[in-house]
Design an enzyme around this catalytic site. Structure first.
Site, PDB file in Angstrom:
ATOM      1  N   CYS A   5      -0.292  -1.951  -0.774  1.00  0.00           N
ATOM      2  CA  CYS A   5       1.135  -1.640  -0.914  1.00  0.00           C
ATOM      3  C   CYS A   5       1.665  -0.751   0.198  1.00  0.00           C
ATOM      4  O   CYS A   5       2.874  -0.549   0.315  1.00  0.00           O
ATOM      5  CB  CYS A   5       1.394  -0.959  -2.253  1.00  0.00           C
ATOM      6  N   CYS A  34      -3.304   2.706  -7.758  1.00  0.00           N
ATOM      7  CA  CYS A  34      -2.611   3.972  -7.493  1.00  0.00           C
ATOM      8  C   CYS A  34      -3.522   5.147  -7.847  1.00  0.00           C
ATOM      9  O   CYS A  34      -3.521   6.173  -7.164  1.00  0.00           O
ATOM     10  CB  CYS A  34      -1.311   4.064  -8.296  1.00  0.00           C
TER      11      CYS A  34
HETATM   12 FE1  FES Z   1       0.503   1.171  -4.450  1.00  0.00          FE
HETATM   13 FE2  FES Z   1       1.202   2.622  -6.487  1.00  0.00          FE
HETATM   14  S1  FES Z   1       1.926   0.638  -5.996  1.00  0.00           S
HETATM   15  S2  FES Z   1       0.025   3.240  -4.821  1.00  0.00           S
END
Ligand code: FES
Ligand code: FES
Length: 127
Positions: free
Chosen positions: A37, A106
């Site tokens: 992400c 995460c």
């Molecule tokens: Fe990647 Fe939370 S969506 S760290």
């Protein structure tokens, strides 16, 4: 507090946001990124002469779950020895915040960040 409230609370009122002096020999800095992400987390610890983490700060450029994970983690590690903190697993964060499957990475980011911070601190002690 329900898990939703807990995530929201850490997201809206994150604990221990900030920075420590990365040049302080007793400070370890971990900077990690999540490839999937692009979110980035910096986590710093200050360790006293007994090997106890007396302060921890973080800055997270990322999603709410990453912010909540790092906030929770800094609360978990303060006052603990490095030895105990190396045993902390991201699954504890997942459980505590009841993160859904898509948000598990995460919490992995938070585990990676504390490991990197400890590694940095330990390297400083060798030099
Ligand atoms: Fe990647 Fe939370 S969506 S760290
Ligand atoms: Fe790895 Fe010094 S940087 S031991």
């Amino acid at each position: 507090m329900s898990y939703n409230e807990k995530i929201l609370d850490h997201y809206e009122n994150p604990r221990n946001v900030g920075s420590l002096d990365k040049n302080d020999p007793n400070v370890g800095t971990g900077l990690v990124g999540a490839p999937s992400c692009g979110d980035v987390m910096k986590l710093q610890i200050k360790v006293n002469d007994k090997g106890v983490i007396e302060d921890a700060k973080f800055k997270t450029f990322g999603c709410g779950s990453a912010i909540a994970s790092s906030s929770l983690l800094t609360e978990m590690i303060k006052g603990k020895t490095i030895e105990n903190v190396t045993k902390i697993k991201n699954t504890q964060i997942v459980e505590e915040l009841s993160l859904p499957p898509v948000k598990i990475h995460c919490s992995v980011l938070a585990e990676d960040a504390i490991k990197a911070a400890i590694h940095d601190y330990q390297n400083k002690q060798k030099h």
